[in-house]
Enzyme design. Structure first.
Site, mmCIF file in Angstrom:
data_model
loop_
_atom_site.group_PDB
_atom_site.id
_atom_site.type_symbol
_atom_site.label_atom_id
_atom_site.label_comp_id
_atom_site.label_asym_id
_atom_site.label_seq_id
_atom_site.Cartn_x
_atom_site.Cartn_y
_atom_site.Cartn_z
ATOM 1 N N VAL A 36 0.815 -1.221 -0.021
ATOM 2 C CA VAL A 36 0.031 0.036 -0.070
ATOM 3 C C VAL A 36 0.962 1.449 0.010
ATOM 4 O O VAL A 36 0.207 2.278 -0.127
ATOM 5 C CB VAL A 36 -1.084 -0.095 1.207
ATOM 6 C CG1 VAL A 36 -1.965 -1.131 1.041
ATOM 7 C CG2 VAL A 36 -0.161 -0.054 2.487
ATOM 8 N N TYR A 37 2.250 1.134 0.149
ATOM 9 C CA TYR A 37 3.025 2.200 0.326
ATOM 10 C C TYR A 37 3.008 2.899 -1.219
ATOM 11 O O TYR A 37 3.515 2.174 -2.081
ATOM 12 C CB TYR A 37 4.415 2.005 0.334
ATOM 13 C CG TYR A 37 4.558 1.799 1.873
ATOM 14 C CD1 TYR A 37 3.504 1.780 2.790
ATOM 15 C CD2 TYR A 37 5.704 1.326 2.489
ATOM 16 C CE1 TYR A 37 3.667 1.471 4.231
ATOM 17 C CE2 TYR A 37 5.871 0.882 3.863
ATOM 18 C CZ TYR A 37 4.984 1.102 4.861
ATOM 19 O OH TYR A 37 5.036 0.775 6.148
ATOM 20 N N SER A 38 2.203 3.967 -1.465
ATOM 21 C CA SER A 38 2.201 4.711 -2.814
ATOM 22 C C SER A 38 1.790 3.816 -3.732
ATOM 23 O O SER A 38 1.970 3.721 -4.865
ATOM 24 C CB SER A 38 3.695 5.393 -3.229
ATOM 25 O OG SER A 38 4.033 6.146 -2.553
ATOM 26 N N ASP A 39 0.652 3.043 -3.285
ATOM 27 C CA ASP A 39 0.032 2.051 -4.391
ATOM 28 C C ASP A 39 0.883 1.124 -5.025
ATOM 29 O O ASP A 39 0.536 0.735 -6.322
ATOM 30 C CB ASP A 39 -1.044 2.785 -5.320
ATOM 31 C CG ASP A 39 -2.221 3.638 -4.685
ATOM 32 O OD1 ASP A 39 -2.358 3.308 -3.477
ATOM 33 O OD2 ASP A 39 -2.640 4.434 -5.088
ATOM 34 N N GLY A 40 1.870 0.614 -4.354
ATOM 35 C CA GLY A 40 2.755 -0.377 -4.823
ATOM 36 C C GLY A 40 4.006 0.184 -5.527
ATOM 37 O O GLY A 40 4.999 -0.337 -5.918
#
Length: 343
Positions: free
Chosen positions: A61-65
């Site tokens: 989920v960090y920056s949507d992958g």
């Protein structure tokens, strides 16, 4: 660099690891953390590896992958020199099954993470939260299958309560599944809840702490002071709503103690706060983040020296808060004869 066992795994990790939450800068939360690109990430990783910091932590989920993708690109050609840690279970898409610890999402999430990271195995996978809707037996069975398939090497959790973690360990023991050896947990001088239940559990069950936000969500940088407004450049302007709560007077009390010790040691407030954590029981590694080389190099200087017992006692006293029931009797001495405190 000092290396410690990751819980009861027999596997060693550096006492400082690098958190790649600043990679990517996509979305309101992560853009406030940082927007490190591949070239910048490669430089930060160069510095880490030169210092013996070879563990890098990220999440789907960090920056949507994007964080995983940048980390994968930055370690390309030196995967054998790195320890890769990532997390999943938080919502990672719009579909009804793009969240949680179902067999579907765990297998799909691991495969997608492997692709983004550009590797065929993940050293440490941590479940980002407890999924109360999926039977623990199913979760542990699926994770064990992924370990046996060679896609995962070690397992951990994050943001679990004590009973969440203990029930999982019991299920693993009952069926002969792989156990959790790591707990990625919030722990700092202004957030000591970990000590009440999860720390004794970690010692008993061989689960090492992988500490996130060791500077209290940016509050222990030395820039936040009593009677002064929040600095203009502080990320807390944008991220305070996501942060664990903290009593302001307690924060200022801790900062005052850190100031005194900084004057005695010549170390910075962040270095002292990190070094205090390194003296705590069950801590395997501390995740440090950095948006630039200067921040990284400063954090790396938290190792190679130790606070004195008197300085530790001063920080302990400044950061103390009475634990809730049923933990406080263990802290005020009522039960210490047969239940010696860990801290």
């Amino acid at each position: 660099m000092e290396y410690r066992f990751l819980g009861a795994s027999g596997f060693k990790v550096p006492v400082l690891s690098f958190g790649a939450g600043t990679f990517g800068g996509k979305g309101p939360l992560f853009s406030a953390w940082g927007n490190t690109d591949v070239a910048q990430a490669q430089r930060l990783i160069d510095i880490c590896l030169d210092a013996g910091v070879n563990m890098f932590d990220t999440a789907d989920v960090y920056s949507d992958g994007v964080s995983e993708s940048i980390l994968g690109a930055a370690i390309k050609g030196r995967r054998d020199k790195t320890i890769v840690s990532t997390k999943l279970t938080l919502r990672a898409g719009e579909g009804p099954n793009d969240v949680g610890a179902s067999r579907h999402h765990l297998i799909d999430g691991v495969d997608k993470a492997l692709k983004r990271l550009g590797t065929d195995y993940i050293d440490l996978l941590q479940l980002h939260h407890f999924d109360a809707m999926t039977p623990v037996e199913s979760v542990m069975s699926t994770l064990d299958d992924l370990v046996r398939a060679g896609k995962l090497r070690y397992l951990g959790v994050s943001n679990f309560s004590g009973w969440h973690l203990m029930k999982s360990q019991a299920v693993a023991d009952r069926h002969g599944y792989s156990r959790y050896v790591a707990n990625q947990t919030y722990y700092s001088l202004i957030g000591r809840d970990y000590e009440w239940e999860l720390m004794p559990l970690g010692r008993d069950q061989g689960v090492g702490a992988v500490v996130w936000s060791p500077l209290g969500w940016g509050r222990l940088t030395g820039k936040i002071r009593r009677g002064q407004p929040l600095p203009e450049g502080s990320r807390l302007h944008d991220t305070a709503g996501f942060a664990p709560p903290v009593d302001e007077e307690r924060l200022y009390r801790v900062v005052d103690a850190l100031d005194e010790i900084a004057a005695e040691t010549g170390k910075t407030i962040p270095q002292i706060a990190l070094n205090w954590l390194l003296q705590r029981p069950t801590v395997s590694t501390i995740l440090i983040g950095a948006r630039n080389e200067a921040q990284l190099r400063q954090n790396l200087e938290a190792v190679g020296w130790n606070l004195t017992p008197e300085q530790i006692a001063k920080l302990d006293a400044a950061s103390y808060v009475t634990p809730p029931y049923p933990y406080y009797p263990y802290w005020n001495g009522q039960f210490t004869e047969r239940n010696p405190p860990l801290v």
